[in-house]
Design an enzyme around this catalytic site. Structure first.
Site, short mmCIF file in Angstrom:
data_model
loop_
_atom_site.label_atom_id
_atom_site.label_comp_id
_atom_site.label_asym_id
_atom_site.label_seq_id
_atom_site.Cartn_x
_atom_site.Cartn_y
_atom_site.Cartn_z
N PRO A 1 29.99 -27.41 -79.42
CA PRO A 1 30.42 -27.74 -78.47
C PRO A 1 31.39 -26.25 -78.36
O PRO A 1 32.47 -25.91 -77.60
CB PRO A 1 31.68 -28.16 -79.20
CG PRO A 1 31.17 -28.53 -80.92
CD PRO A 1 31.10 -28.67 -80.61
N LYS B 1 30.78 -27.53 -72.93
CA LYS B 1 30.19 -27.41 -72.01
C LYS B 1 29.65 -29.71 -72.49
O LYS B 1 29.15 -29.86 -70.98
CB LYS B 1 28.86 -27.15 -72.27
CG LYS B 1 28.82 -26.12 -71.64
CD LYS B 1 28.92 -25.35 -70.28
CE LYS B 1 29.43 -25.17 -69.59
NZ LYS B 1 30.68 -24.28 -68.60
N TYR C 1 37.91 -16.75 -78.63
CA TYR C 1 36.48 -17.19 -79.10
C TYR C 1 35.90 -15.59 -80.64
O TYR C 1 36.29 -14.51 -79.84
CB TYR C 1 35.01 -17.54 -78.35
CG TYR C 1 35.21 -18.56 -77.12
CD1 TYR C 1 34.33 -19.60 -77.72
CD2 TYR C 1 35.70 -17.75 -76.43
CE1 TYR C 1 34.59 -20.49 -77.05
CE2 TYR C 1 36.09 -19.18 -75.09
CZ TYR C 1 35.56 -20.36 -75.64
OH TYR C 1 35.03 -21.60 -74.91
N HIS D 1 42.91 -20.56 -66.11
CA HIS D 1 42.88 -19.26 -67.07
C HIS D 1 41.24 -18.40 -66.23
O HIS D 1 40.42 -19.19 -66.03
CB HIS D 1 42.07 -20.09 -68.57
CG HIS D 1 42.94 -20.46 -69.45
ND1 HIS D 1 42.44 -21.04 -70.73
CD2 HIS D 1 44.10 -21.28 -69.43
CE1 HIS D 1 43.74 -21.36 -71.50
NE2 HIS D 1 44.60 -21.64 -70.39
N TYR E 1 29.74 -20.50 -68.33
CA TYR E 1 30.99 -20.31 -68.44
C TYR E 1 31.72 -20.81 -67.32
O TYR E 1 32.60 -22.19 -67.78
CB TYR E 1 31.66 -19.25 -69.14
CG TYR E 1 32.98 -20.29 -70.43
CD1 TYR E 1 32.24 -20.23 -71.27
CD2 TYR E 1 34.20 -19.05 -69.57
CE1 TYR E 1 33.61 -21.12 -72.25
CE2 TYR E 1 35.15 -20.09 -70.41
CZ TYR E 1 35.05 -20.74 -71.97
OH TYR E 1 36.33 -21.17 -72.53
P1 RFL Z 1 32.00 -40.95 -75.04
O1 RFL Z 1 32.70 -39.96 -74.58
O2 RFL Z 1 31.62 -40.35 -76.75
O3 RFL Z 1 32.10 -42.23 -74.49
C1 RFL Z 1 31.69 -43.26 -75.11
C2 RFL Z 1 32.49 -44.02 -74.66
O4 RFL Z 1 31.46 -45.85 -75.18
C3 RFL Z 1 31.77 -46.77 -75.92
N1 RFL Z 1 30.98 -46.79 -76.84
C4 RFL Z 1 30.53 -48.01 -76.12
N2 RFL Z 1 31.26 -49.82 -75.55
C5 RFL Z 1 30.49 -50.43 -75.36
N3 RFL Z 1 29.66 -50.97 -76.64
C6 RFL Z 1 28.78 -49.94 -76.97
N4 RFL Z 1 27.90 -50.47 -77.98
C7 RFL Z 1 29.27 -48.93 -77.17
N5 RFL Z 1 29.05 -47.91 -77.56
C8 RFL Z 1 30.23 -47.07 -77.64
C9 RFL Z 1 32.99 -45.41 -76.61
O5 RFL Z 1 33.74 -46.21 -77.75
C10 RFL Z 1 33.27 -44.33 -75.93
O6 RFL Z 1 34.51 -44.77 -75.39
O7 RFL Z 1 30.60 -39.88 -73.89
P2 RFL Z 1 30.69 -39.24 -72.45
O8 RFL Z 1 31.57 -40.39 -71.47
O9 RFL Z 1 29.66 -39.23 -72.13
O10 RFL Z 1 31.48 -38.06 -72.38
C11 RFL Z 1 30.98 -37.19 -73.94
C12 RFL Z 1 32.58 -36.36 -73.71
O11 RFL Z 1 33.02 -36.76 -75.02
C13 RFL Z 1 32.13 -35.27 -74.88
O12 RFL Z 1 30.71 -34.79 -73.83
C14 RFL Z 1 33.03 -34.00 -74.71
O13 RFL Z 1 34.06 -34.09 -75.23
C15 RFL Z 1 31.67 -32.96 -75.81
N6 RFL Z 1 32.97 -31.71 -76.31
C16 RFL Z 1 33.53 -31.23 -74.70
N7 RFL Z 1 32.83 -30.71 -74.01
C17 RFL Z 1 33.57 -29.65 -72.59
O14 RFL Z 1 33.03 -30.56 -71.73
N8 RFL Z 1 33.98 -28.97 -72.65
C18 RFL Z 1 35.12 -28.89 -73.96
O15 RFL Z 1 35.76 -27.98 -74.51
C19 RFL Z 1 34.74 -29.62 -75.53
N9 RFL Z 1 35.12 -29.30 -76.45
C20 RFL Z 1 33.30 -31.62 -77.30
C21 RFL Z 1 34.79 -30.31 -77.65
C22 RFL Z 1 33.44 -32.42 -78.82
C23 RFL Z 1 34.00 -32.36 -79.74
N10 RFL Z 1 33.70 -32.81 -81.00
C24 RFL Z 1 34.56 -33.93 -81.46
C25 RFL Z 1 32.56 -33.53 -80.46
C26 RFL Z 1 35.20 -31.09 -78.77
C27 RFL Z 1 34.91 -31.43 -79.92
C28 RFL Z 1 35.95 -30.94 -81.18
C1 PHB Z 2 39.11 -26.64 -77.06
O1 PHB Z 2 39.81 -26.76 -76.07
O2 PHB Z 2 38.73 -28.03 -77.48
C2 PHB Z 2 37.53 -26.09 -76.54
C3 PHB Z 2 37.94 -25.17 -75.73
C4 PHB Z 2 36.83 -24.22 -75.63
C5 PHB Z 2 35.90 -24.43 -76.79
C6 PHB Z 2 35.84 -25.94 -76.64
C7 PHB Z 2 36.83 -26.98 -77.03
O3 PHB Z 2 34.03 -23.68 -76.59
#
Ligand code: RFL
Ligand code: PHB
Length: 395
Positions: A296, A300, A204, A75, A388
């Site tokens: 979110p 980031k 957005y 994008h 961004y």
């Molecule tokens: P995770 O992905 O939570 O992974 C942690 C892992 O540890 C396991 N675990 C254990 N394993 C062994 N023993 C234990 N006691 C344990 N306790 C936990 C878990 O099962 C899991 O597999 O952390 P990590 O690796 O630091 O990754 C972080 C990302 O997942 C998170 O920051 C992003 O998903 C946030 N996020 C977004 N980030 C972006 O950069 N771009 C985005 O577009 C974006 N959109 C989002 C998001 C997060 C969202 N939600 C659901 C919170 C959109 C959403 C809706």
């Molecule tokens: C997503 O695709 O899940 C998404 C995209 C942009 C954002 C947050 C989440 O700012």
């Protein structure tokens, strides 16, 4: 008790733990990954979508960029809506050539798991870490349960990559960590719909009814979010109600129309800013969501996790290859330097785009003034675009 020995014990197979393992492997450093969930579970967990320019490059450099190059959607701009008007920000031109790529987090997880399995080095699924021991000693240990058995992993360093609800952060003795944070008084209702995204770039939308976001998972699947109450009951949101709310919030005076489709998943995401400092205690280093959370809005979280992992891997490389521990000793300081910049951007975007129910009408006018500045003032737009698409990595 069954004991395994390694150089770096990694708790958690999210993007942080998996990428760290891959970087360490490329540097010739041994590791063992413990993941409490199953492989199928982590490979299907719907989360992030937008990858910064430098994160895409990092994944390529680590040899896990092939499918991302084929299937990722590059994008060059985003669509910001307010006052029923759309404004395109050409983030590529504004940032000096950086794009973002939409490629779902669970696909990155699949690519990294596959890469890990190819190395033949251990990744244990269904292995739940229960306690971290001797973190201030040369050989700390991770106690875990696997296949009904209590086991131990002995290592030089523990990488706490177990997300916000993991055990690593909690293993640091009380009083040794400073916690900073804020919970926001709203949440996101997220849906996955079998509908081609109506705009090929992320939208957005600031709206008096609340924020809305359109993203995508593929050319035929849309990912949409709606600001909602923090205690919203997802079951109260019928498909019709969701579509009519989305139509209202994305409406523009030139007749934009979202594409509807079958809703295949609904979820609720709370919004939080959270930082823990320092990110290291003895031989435990925290990375990703275990150490910090962003709302979110700015996309980031995952990107920030990759920033931590790059620094940790570089520090471990210097330690094992050259016997130098200074980079590792500065891990927390270097990581937090970038983490705070990312926190600032994510929190400010969150407060800029969401409606706060107790806010005075004055606040709404402040938001609109700032949005106008971003789309009208080239320097404000440039700053936005650089944040961004991703600030440079420190390491
Ligand atoms: P995770 O992905 O939570 O992974 C942690 C892992 O540890 C396991 N675990 C254990 N394993 C062994 N023993 C234990 N006691 C344990 N306790 C936990 C878990 O099962 C899991 O597999 O952390 P990590 O690796 O630091 O990754 C972080 C990302 O997942 C998170 O920051 C992003 O998903 C946030 N996020 C977004 N980030 C972006 O950069 N771009 C985005 O577009 C974006 N959109 C989002 C998001 C997060 C969202 N939600 C659901 C919170 C959109 C959403 C809706
Ligand atoms: C997503 O695709 O899940 C998404 C995209 C942009 C954002 C947050 C989440 O700012």
């Amino acid at each position: 008790m069954k004991t395994i020995k390694t150089q770096v014990g990694i708790v958690g197979a999210g993007p942080s733990g998996l990428l760290l393992a891959q970087m360490l492997h490329l540097a010739g450093i041994e590791s063992v990954i413990l993941e409490s969930r199953s492989r199928a579970y982590i490979e299907n967990r719907q989360r992030a979508g937008v990858l910064e320019h430098g994160v895409v490059q990092t994944l390529r450099d680590c040899g896990v960029g092939h499918r991302l190059a084929r299937e990722g959607m590059v994008h060059e701009g985003i669509d910001i809506r307010f006052g029923e008007k759309r404004h395109r920000l050409d983030v590529k031109a504004l940032s000096g050539g950086q794009c973002v790529t939409v490629y779902p987090q669970h696909e990155i997880v699949k690519d990294l798991v596959e890469a890990r399995l190819r190395t033949g080095h251990p990744i244990l699924f269904g292995a739940k870490a229960t306690s971290l021991l001797a973190l201030d000693q040369p050989r700390p240990r991770v106690r875990y349960e696997h296949e009904g058995e209590a086991c131990e992993l002995e290592c030089d360093f523990v990488a706490g990559c177990d997300g916000f609800h993991g055990i690593s952060r909690a293993a640091v003795p009380a009083g040794q960590l400073e916690i900073y944070g804020r919970d926001y008084p709203f949440a996101w209702l997220g849906i996955l719909a079998e509908a081609p995204p109506a705009s090929h770039e992320v939208i957005y939308a600031h709206h008096e009814r609340g924020f809305a976001l359109q993203s995508m998972r593929s050319p035929s699947v849309s990912r949409l979010y709606l600001q909602c109450a923090i205690d919203e009951d997802v079951d109260q949101w019928s498909d019709d109600r969701i579509w009519s709310e989305l139509h209202a919030r994305f409406a523009t005076d030139d007749g934009f129309l979202l594409n509807e489709g079958r809703i295949v998943q609904k979820s609720l995401t709370p919004m939080r800013s959270f930082v823990t400092a320092p990110m290291r205690h003895g031989r435990l280093m925290l990375a990703g969501d275990a150490a910090h959370i962003v709302p979110p809005t700015g996309a980031k979280g995952l990107n920030s996790a990759v920033g931590d992992v790059r620094i940790m891997a570089a520090g471990l490389d210097a330690y094992y290859r050259r016997g130098q521990s200074d980079l590792l000793d500065r891990y927390s300081d270097i990581a937090l330097h970038r983490v705070w910049k990312t926190q600032r951007f994510a929190a400010s975007l969150c407060t800029l785009l969401h409606r706060f129910h107790d806010e005075p009408r004055f606040q709404l006018q402040m938001q609109l003034a700032e949005l106008r500045q971003i789309v009208e003032d080239a320097r404000a737009a440039e700053l936005f675009a650089r944040n961004y698409t991703g600030l440079p990595f420190d390491v």
